[in-house]
Design an enzyme around this catalytic site. Structure first.
Site, PDB file in Angstrom:
ATOM      1  N   TYR A   1      68.527  31.523   0.092  1.00 28.74           N
ATOM      2  CA  TYR A   1      69.522  30.373   0.533  1.00 28.74           C
ATOM      3  C   TYR A   1      71.159  30.613   0.414  1.00 28.74           C
ATOM      4  O   TYR A   1      71.933  30.641   1.103  1.00 28.74           O
ATOM      5  CB  TYR A   1      69.064  29.247  -0.018  1.00 28.74           C
ATOM      6  CG  TYR A   1      69.810  28.067   0.403  1.00 28.74           C
ATOM      7  CD1 TYR A   1      69.467  27.031   1.358  1.00 28.74           C
ATOM      8  CD2 TYR A   1      70.913  27.559  -0.410  1.00 28.74           C
ATOM      9  CE1 TYR A   1      70.020  25.971   1.840  1.00 28.74           C
ATOM     10  CE2 TYR A   1      71.732  26.122  -0.046  1.00 28.74           C
ATOM     11  CZ  TYR A   1      71.243  25.574   1.064  1.00 28.74           C
ATOM     12  OH  TYR A   1      71.806  24.332   1.435  1.00 28.74           O
TER      13      TYR A   1
ATOM     14  N   LYS B   1      73.886  31.194   2.986  1.00 29.80           N
ATOM     15  CA  LYS B   1      75.222  30.387   2.896  1.00 29.80           C
ATOM     16  C   LYS B   1      76.527  31.190   2.815  1.00 29.80           C
ATOM     17  O   LYS B   1      77.538  30.715   3.497  1.00 29.80           O
ATOM     18  CB  LYS B   1      74.845  29.108   2.167  1.00 29.80           C
ATOM     19  CG  LYS B   1      73.966  28.185   2.372  1.00 29.80           C
ATOM     20  CD  LYS B   1      74.248  27.485   3.740  1.00 29.80           C
ATOM     21  CE  LYS B   1      73.043  26.338   4.033  1.00 29.80           C
ATOM     22  NZ  LYS B   1      73.531  25.496   5.114  1.00 29.80           N
TER      23      LYS B   1
HETATM   24  P1  NAD Z   1      67.507  17.329   5.803  1.00 29.28           P
HETATM   25  O1  NAD Z   1      66.232  17.991   5.525  1.00 29.28           O
HETATM   26  O2  NAD Z   1      67.874  15.723   5.479  1.00 29.28           O
HETATM   27  O3  NAD Z   1      68.022  17.506   7.334  1.00 29.28           O
HETATM   28  C1  NAD Z   1      67.973  18.933   7.989  1.00 29.28           C
HETATM   29  C2  NAD Z   1      67.497  18.505   9.469  1.00 29.28           C
HETATM   30  O4  NAD Z   1      67.636  19.854  10.104  1.00 29.28           O
HETATM   31  C3  NAD Z   1      66.026  18.045   9.496  1.00 29.28           C
HETATM   32  O5  NAD Z   1      66.116  17.019  10.189  1.00 29.28           O
HETATM   33  C4  NAD Z   1      65.230  19.158  10.086  1.00 29.28           C
HETATM   34  O6  NAD Z   1      64.284  18.851  10.816  1.00 29.28           O
HETATM   35  C5  NAD Z   1      66.277  20.191  10.701  1.00 29.28           C
HETATM   36  N1  NAD Z   1      66.017  21.349  11.165  1.00 29.28           N
HETATM   37  C6  NAD Z   1      65.624  22.244  10.195  1.00 29.28           C
HETATM   38  N2  NAD Z   1      65.418  23.595  10.499  1.00 29.28           N
HETATM   39  C7  NAD Z   1      65.500  23.204  11.997  1.00 29.28           C
HETATM   40  C8  NAD Z   1      65.392  24.129  13.053  1.00 29.28           C
HETATM   41  N3  NAD Z   1      64.764  25.281  12.852  1.00 29.28           N
HETATM   42  N4  NAD Z   1      65.602  23.632  14.278  1.00 29.28           N
HETATM   43  C9  NAD Z   1      65.974  22.395  14.557  1.00 29.28           C
HETATM   44  N5  NAD Z   1      66.001  21.517  13.379  1.00 29.28           N
HETATM   45  C10 NAD Z   1      66.033  21.914  12.033  1.00 29.28           C
HETATM   46  O7  NAD Z   1      68.647  18.040   4.893  1.00 29.28           O
HETATM   47  P2  NAD Z   1      70.116  17.956   4.871  1.00 29.28           P
HETATM   48  O8  NAD Z   1      70.319  18.122   3.253  1.00 29.28           O
HETATM   49  O9  NAD Z   1      70.804  16.789   5.528  1.00 29.28           O
HETATM   50  O10 NAD Z   1      70.483  19.607   5.123  1.00 29.28           O
HETATM   51  C11 NAD Z   1      71.712  19.491   6.174  1.00 29.28           C
HETATM   52  C12 NAD Z   1      72.497  20.689   5.671  1.00 29.28           C
HETATM   53  O11 NAD Z   1      73.106  20.444   4.667  1.00 29.28           O
HETATM   54  C13 NAD Z   1      71.597  22.168   5.769  1.00 29.28           C
HETATM   55  O12 NAD Z   1      72.378  23.031   6.146  1.00 29.28           O
HETATM   56  C14 NAD Z   1      71.714  22.114   4.145  1.00 29.28           C
HETATM   57  O13 NAD Z   1      71.438  23.616   3.922  1.00 29.28           O
HETATM   58  C15 NAD Z   1      72.789  21.719   3.700  1.00 29.28           C
HETATM   59  N6  NAD Z   1      73.316  21.315   2.416  1.00 29.28           N
HETATM   60  C16 NAD Z   1      72.378  20.186   1.726  1.00 29.28           C
HETATM   61  C17 NAD Z   1      72.584  19.896   0.477  1.00 29.28           C
HETATM   62  C18 NAD Z   1      71.925  18.847  -0.196  1.00 29.28           C
HETATM   63  O14 NAD Z   1      72.078  18.713  -1.501  1.00 29.28           O
HETATM   64  N7  NAD Z   1      71.103  18.007   0.521  1.00 29.28           N
HETATM   65  C19 NAD Z   1      73.571  20.761  -0.114  1.00 29.28           C
HETATM   66  C20 NAD Z   1      74.273  21.600   0.159  1.00 29.28           C
HETATM   67  C21 NAD Z   1      74.069  21.860   1.475  1.00 29.28           C
END
Ligand code: NAD
Length: 254
Positions: A158, A162
């Site tokens: 990861y 990123k």
């Molecule tokens: P989440 O799991 O709630 O949402 C992610 C969405 O992406 C889901 O609906 C999932 O079905 C979709 N997805 C995953 N793989 C996919 C694919 N191959 N094709 C199509 N859709 C796909 O999680 P989130 O936290 O909202 O994540 C969104 C972004 O935020 C991600 O890039 C994650 O790395 C980043 N992020 C999250 C956090 C955190 O603490 N939640 C922190 C830093 C970065």
């Protein structure tokens, strides 16, 4: 936010069935943008489309795995055919690794995380760019992570993915700065969403995360992340390009 310039714009938000993407799709639609919800999860994607329409907005969905070139092409074609333009791309979909260090990272984990977090947004950006370049305008926003800024926010896969996103953002920003296309990212800290962590025992597991938890500060809502995406996507950020904006209660500053 006034002066966003988003009304009537064609927008794609990936990972928009849940979490940060769902909040971003909702916020962009409230600014009058026409939003394509792209996600693996059919039920969640359709629910977001229905919610946008219930508020009087415009939305449609493409369901599929964004690491598949065919799905990527369908997303771009559908956005352009349905909305008449593709002006904003939010590369947000992503998955966590297992918080594993390199010695504990299997090929499948490495390849899956890199494929979804880094290669999929590359494919989608490559497919979207010709439309933006032909129009002479576009805004691309990536959801990076605190793990794109520091070495201790996740496991090896990861973190590498990123950091790769951050490099891609900066390269896009420079390559297309004279062609009307801006590229930026948010770097969320801890955020309450549906993201799953299936941590390996030991190595860089939850216990290790616990050791630096005090640095994380207050966790965000998905809506707080979406507000930053909205700003970067909008004309309010018309000369902001190549920026990775932490939305992390100061974690990056510790
Ligand atoms: P989440 O799991 O709630 O949402 C992610 C969405 O992406 C889901 O609906 C999932 O079905 C979709 N997805 C995953 N793989 C996919 C694919 N191959 N094709 C199509 N859709 C796909 O999680 P989130 O936290 O909202 O994540 C969104 C972004 O935020 C991600 O890039 C994650 O790395 C980043 N992020 C999250 C956090 C955190 O603490 N939640 C922190 C830093 C970065």
């Amino acid at each position: 936010m006034s002066g966003t310039g988003l009304a009537g714009r064609g927008v794609v938000v990936t990972g928009a069935a849940s979490g940060i993407g769902k909040a971003a799709a909702t916020a962009l639609a409230r600014e009058g943008a026409k939003v394509l919800v792209a996600d693996l999860r059919q039920e969640g994607a359709e629910a977001v489309v229905e919610a946008v329409r219930a508020e009087g907005g415009t939305a449609c969905a493409v369901v599929g795995d964004l690491s598949d070139q065919k799905v990527v092409d369908e997303v771009v074609t559908t956005a352009v055919d349905t909305f008449g333009s593709l002006d904003v791309l939010v590369n947000n979909a992503g998955i966590m690794d297992r918080l594993s260090a390199v010695a504990d990272t299997e090929d499948a984990e490495w390849e899956r995380v890199l494929r979804i977090n880094l290669t999929a947004p590359f494919l989608l950006t490559r497919a979207a760019l010709p439309h933006m370049l032909a129009a002479g305008r576009g805004s691309i926003v990536f959801t990076a992570s605190e793990a794109g800024l520091r070495g201790s926010a996740a496991g090896a896969a990861y973190t590498a993915s990123k950091h790769g996103v951050v490099g891609l953002v900066k390269n896009l920003a420079v390559m297309y700065r004279d062609k009307g296309v801006r590229t930026n990212a948010i770097a969320p800290g801890g955020t309450v969403t549906g993201i799953q962590v299936d941590a390996v025992p030991g190595a860089h597991g939850p216990a290790a995360v616990g050791a630096y938890a005090a640095n994380i500060g207050r966790v965000s809502t998905a809506e707080e992340q979406a507000a930053a995406i909205l700003f970067l996507a909008s004309d309010a950020a018309s000369n902001v390009n190549g920026v990775v904006l932490p939305v992390d209660n100061g974690w990056a500053a510790v």
